[in-house]
Design an enzyme around this catalytic site. Structure first.
Site, short mmCIF file in Angstrom:
data_model
loop_
_atom_site.label_atom_id
_atom_site.label_comp_id
_atom_site.label_asym_id
_atom_site.label_seq_id
_atom_site.Cartn_x
_atom_site.Cartn_y
_atom_site.Cartn_z
N ASP A 65 0.71 -1.21 0.12
CA ASP A 65 0.31 -0.02 -0.01
C ASP A 65 0.91 1.47 -0.06
O ASP A 65 2.14 1.43 0.38
CB ASP A 65 -1.17 0.08 1.14
N GLU A 71 -0.76 -2.15 5.32
CA GLU A 71 0.21 -2.31 6.37
C GLU A 71 0.22 -0.85 7.13
O GLU A 71 0.44 -0.52 8.34
CB GLU A 71 1.68 -2.61 5.79
N GLU A 72 0.16 0.46 6.28
CA GLU A 72 0.00 1.54 6.79
C GLU A 72 -1.08 1.87 7.79
O GLU A 72 -0.80 2.82 8.64
CB GLU A 72 0.07 2.64 5.64
N HIS A 82 7.53 8.66 4.67
CA HIS A 82 6.16 9.41 4.97
C HIS A 82 6.21 10.58 4.79
O HIS A 82 5.39 11.40 5.42
CB HIS A 82 5.65 9.03 6.50
ZN LIG Z 1 5.09 3.29 6.37
ZN LIG Z 2 6.55 0.74 5.58
#
Ligand SMILES: [Zn+2]
Ligand SMILES: [Zn+2]
Length: 397
Positions: free
Chosen positions: A83, A141-142, A367
């Site tokens: 993702d 996952e995020e 991020h």
């Molecule tokens: Zn991440």
């Molecule tokens: Zn990651």
């Protein structure tokens, strides 16, 4: 243990262009957590073309590929997350994101490309391959939303996975430098919201109201003491309040205030201790000020990533064997989190790091909308991944 020498080295070279093309394609078409439909289609298509058995729709957009080697051996899984993040990409790369407000700013495009290429490499030599390789492409996952439902959907069964490995790219290491941290490697993460109910009134007459902002301030400060006074000094925890919301004007005491924060630890016992204490702690502080505070957790969070010592030592040997001492750095624990933790709670294995950072300057953090990877790290990651899988599938280590 033997190096992935010819013909592997030759094949990796041959596939390095397709590895980068694949990563750039995913980068150009990023998709948010649990909505990775195009990504899942590309993965499934590539795995089918390579001759793997493919299961789709696990946890929504998860994909599992199974590759049966022609010789007997263990069942070993490789996990990749797929993702992207809600960010507007800044770097002006030729393969810049075409999805407004969505960006691969954590390197999961690279993880996905490496995992597909790894599957293709192994599939091309299936006749020499012992055991069964299982490729787990995990969505969300995020948001820590994909690992649990994928495991519940049977990703680790049929065939029964015995070990699971994976890697995370990092701009904190120069491109191609790899590391593994035995024991706690990444932190647990839990997100919480606190709602404080007071009683509004005139700023001149606080005694006639119950000020939720003062309560919020005491809760924020108090939470830091919760860490320093209740967590053993040898253990670690980080409590961060990242958002406070309340009020409209200088002289109005509002009715309510809201806090949002996160808790991170390296230890399941410390995590449980603080999760248990946080709610009571906030509500008792509020009570002292004649207000009410209610704390709620958002989602289920994730436990810390803990690499078993023997699996870490095995991966370290594969790294040294494949890349040599100069490219293997000492592993360090980081306070970031990853729901690979849940796969490692279910099966022994290891989660290691591969550098994609610029060697000469401070990289943009993950991020961050300026995030940029040095793609020279990808082939190094692929080589270690291949070495780990070959040896694990041969029952070595
Ligand atoms: Zn991440
Ligand atoms: Zn990651």
């Amino acid at each position: 243990m033997s190096k992935t020498t010819l013909p592997w080295a030759d094949e990796i070279r041959k596939r390095s262009e397709s590895l980068l093309a694949l990563r750039r394609d995913f980068h150009k078409h990023p998709e948010l957590s649990m909505r990775e439909t195009r990504t899942a289609e590309v993965i499934a298509e590539r795995l089918r073309a390579a001759g793997l058995e493919v299961r789709t729709g696990l946890a929504g957009t998860g994909v599992v590929g199974v590759l049966h080697g022609e010789k007997p051996g263990p069942v070993v899984a490789w996990r990749a997350d797929i993702d992207a993040l809600p960010l507007d990409e800044v770097p002006d790369v030729p393969f810049k994101s075409t999805a407004p407000g969505v960006m691969h700013a954590c390197g999961h495009d690279g993880h996905t490309a490496i995992a597909i290429t790894l599957a293709e490499l192994l599939a091309a030599r299936r006749s020499e391959l012992p055991g069964t390789a299982v490729f787990l492409f995990q969505p969300g996952e995020e948001v820590f939303g994909g690992a649990k439902p994928m495991i519940e959907a049977g990703a680790l069964e049929n065939p029964h996975v015995e070990q699971v490995y994976g890697l995370h790219l990092t701009t904190q290491s120069p491109a191609g430098v790899v590391s593994v941290k035995p024991g706690p490697s990444m932190a647990s993460a839990d997100f919480f919201n606190v709602e404080i109910r007071g009683m509004g009134g005139h700023g001149a007459f606080p005694h006639l109201s119950r000020d939720p902002i003062t309560v919020a301030a005491h809760i924020v400060v108090g939470m830091q003491a919760l860490v320093s006074r209740e967590v053993p000094a040898q253990a670690t925890a980080v409590l961060t309040v990242g958002q406070i919301e309340s009020g409209t004007k200088h002289n109005i005491i509002p009715q309510r205030a809201w806090l949002r924060g996160s808790l991170r630890t390296y230890d399941n016992a410390v995590r449980a201790q603080l999760l248990e204490r946080l709610g009571t702690f906030a509500s008792r502080i509020a009570e002292a000020y004649r207000a009410e505070a209610k704390l709620q957790f958002e989602g289920e969070g994730t436990s810390p990533v803990i690499n078993p010592a023997d699996r870490s030592a095995f991966v370290q040997r594969c790294m040294l064997d494949e890349l040599g001492q100069a490219q293997v750095a000492e592993g360090k624990a980081v306070m970031a989190s990853d729901d690979m933790a849940l796969f490692l709670e279910a099966r022994p294995g290891c989660y290691f790091r591969v550098g994609i950072g610029p060697g000469d300057r401070e990289p943009a953090p993950h991020h961050n909308p300026h995030f940029y990877m040095d793609e020279a790290g990808l082939p190094a990651g692929l080589r270690v991944a291949l070495n780990v899988m070959l040896h694990a599938l041969s029952g070595e280590g």
